[in-house]
Scaffold this active site. Structure first.
Site, PDB file in Angstrom:
ATOM      1  N   CYS A 131       0.825  -1.218   0.000  1.00  0.00           N
ATOM      2  CA  CYS A 131       0.000   0.000   0.000  1.00  0.00           C
ATOM      3  C   CYS A 131       0.854   1.261   0.000  1.00  0.00           C
ATOM      4  O   CYS A 131       1.315   1.706   1.053  1.00  0.00           O
ATOM      5  CB  CYS A 131      -0.953  -0.008   1.196  1.00  0.00           C
ATOM      6  SG  CYS A 131      -2.057   1.408   1.200  1.00  0.00           S
ATOM      7  N   CYS A 134      -0.720   4.158   1.999  1.00  0.00           N
ATOM      8  CA  CYS A 134      -0.596   4.048   3.459  1.00  0.00           C
ATOM      9  C   CYS A 134       0.849   4.265   3.908  1.00  0.00           C
ATOM     10  O   CYS A 134       1.098   4.917   4.914  1.00  0.00           O
ATOM     11  CB  CYS A 134      -1.017   2.669   3.964  1.00  0.00           C
ATOM     12  SG  CYS A 134      -2.329   1.879   3.055  1.00  0.00           S
ATOM     13  N   ASP A 135       1.813   3.693   3.178  1.00  0.00           N
ATOM     14  CA  ASP A 135       3.190   3.612   3.685  1.00  0.00           C
ATOM     15  C   ASP A 135       4.185   4.495   2.931  1.00  0.00           C
ATOM     16  O   ASP A 135       5.328   4.622   3.373  1.00  0.00           O
ATOM     17  CB  ASP A 135       3.691   2.154   3.596  1.00  0.00           C
ATOM     18  CG  ASP A 135       2.858   1.219   4.468  1.00  0.00           C
ATOM     19  OD1 ASP A 135       2.284   1.700   5.466  1.00  0.00           O
ATOM     20  OD2 ASP A 135       2.784   0.020   4.156  1.00  0.00           O
TER      21      ASP A 135
END
Ligand code: NAP
Length: 304
Positions: A131, A134-135
């Site tokens: 992701c 997200c990261d």
């Protein structure tokens, strides 16, 4: 025990659309979701192929949820662990209760596939991720790589390039497998490099990712490339484990349906990228959800 007309398993785009349509047809609907609303698109930074103006998955998911609740669908946060058939009832077991429903729509979506190379499992969350939204910010100013040559890999490479110093797309094929608009963007991007005919042999590092070991498939030579992050996008696996052998699956593990989203079990329908031959696009998932809801309504009407 609840006794309802329809249970919808999953609150991604397919499930949310199914819940809205079914509730508008007058069915009592409970949608069960184990994470948050939106499914795969929840992590999408820019959805450009739905409305004339781009919006994020974090914006779209809650809007579809609001629409389904306004139509009368109820949502519960729980983990579905199995479905069984008991006469006219479809018994849906969750971690905390069993729901008796006259019909069920399975819209539980899919999960990114692992690459399956040494080092990957041990370094998940330590530099290996599925992701970028997200990261990606953890890799500001660092070198990262993206594995895969499809829409997901290119979309996420573009997200990563907003944070990282350099992004290498590593693809085993000789050409990319993605939409032309994405190929043009990554090709023109100053921070993105594309390594074709290249396979990842291993992900290296002790506590954290330090490098990838690569094989140039044209020359059969191997070499290490230092990177801090490895983002894996090599396709999707349907989330069907909780169904056991109940419904027929195809060779990819996706649920076989007919054109009305009927599975091999009467009263159980499937929608979205969990079903065989899905093109895994937001608009197609919404279409599946609407079709499944109307098919479920017709199924119940025929038995009333
Ligand atoms: P995908 O289209 O199945 O592409 C997977 C990629 O990973 C392919 O390039 C494939 O290469 C490669 N691959 C597969 N197994 C591999 C392995 N073991 N080792 C190395 N490479 C491997 O998957 P996706 O990109 O996640 O897309 C899934 C679906 O979602 C698609 O239908 C896509 O259109 C849709 N999607 C759409 C958007 C958008 O509209 N913006 C964004 C994301 C996803 P090979 O060809 O060599 O197998």
């Amino acid at each position: 025990m609840r006794e309802i007309d329809l249970v919808v398993i999953g609150a991604g785009v397919a499930g949310l659309t199914a819940a809205t349509h079914a509730a508008r047809y007058g069915l009592t609907v409970v949608a069960v979701e184990r994470m948050g609303v939106g499914g795969q698109i929840a992590a999408a930074e820019r959805i450009e192929n739905f409305l004339p103006h781009a919006l994020s998955g974090a914006e779209l998911g809650p809007l579809l949820h609001e629409q389904a609740e306004a139509a009368g669908a109820e949502f519960i946060l729980d983990d579905v662990t199995g479905i069984a058939v008991d006469g006219d009832w479809r018994m849906v077991a969750t971690a905390t209760e069993t729901i008796k429903a006259r019909a069920a729509i399975v819209a539980a979506g899919s999960t990114p596939r692992p690459l399956g190379v040494p080092g990957e499992a041990a370094l998940i969350g330590r530099g290996v991720s599925h992701c970028a939204s997200c990261d990606g910010h953890f890799f500001a100013g660092q070198d990262v790589c993206v594995i895969g040559g499809g829409d997901s890999a290119l979309d996420e490479a573009l997200v990563l390039a907003e944070h990282a110093a350099h992004v290498t797309i590593i693809h085993r094929g000789t050409t990319l497998d993605a939409q032309r608009v994405l190929i043009d963007r990554v090709t023109a991007h100053g921070k993105i490099e594309i390594a074709l005919s290249t396979a990842v042999e291993a992900i290296l590092g002790d506590d954290r990712v330090a490098a990838v070991n690569l094989r140039n498939l044209a020359t059969a030579t191997t070499y290490d490339r230092p990177v801090k992050g490895v983002f894996v996008y090599v396709g999707l696996a349907a989330n069907t484990a909780f169904l056991g052998p109940l419904v027929a699956l195809d060779a990819n593990g996706q649920i076989e349906t007919d054109r009305m989203m009927r599975t091999s079990v009467p009263g159980i329908f499937a929608a979205g990228d969990i079903r065989a031959h899905s093109v895994a696009q937001l608009t197609a998932a919404a279409g599946d959800g609407a079709t499944a809801a109307i098919a479920a309504w017709r199924y119940l009407k025929a038995r009333a």
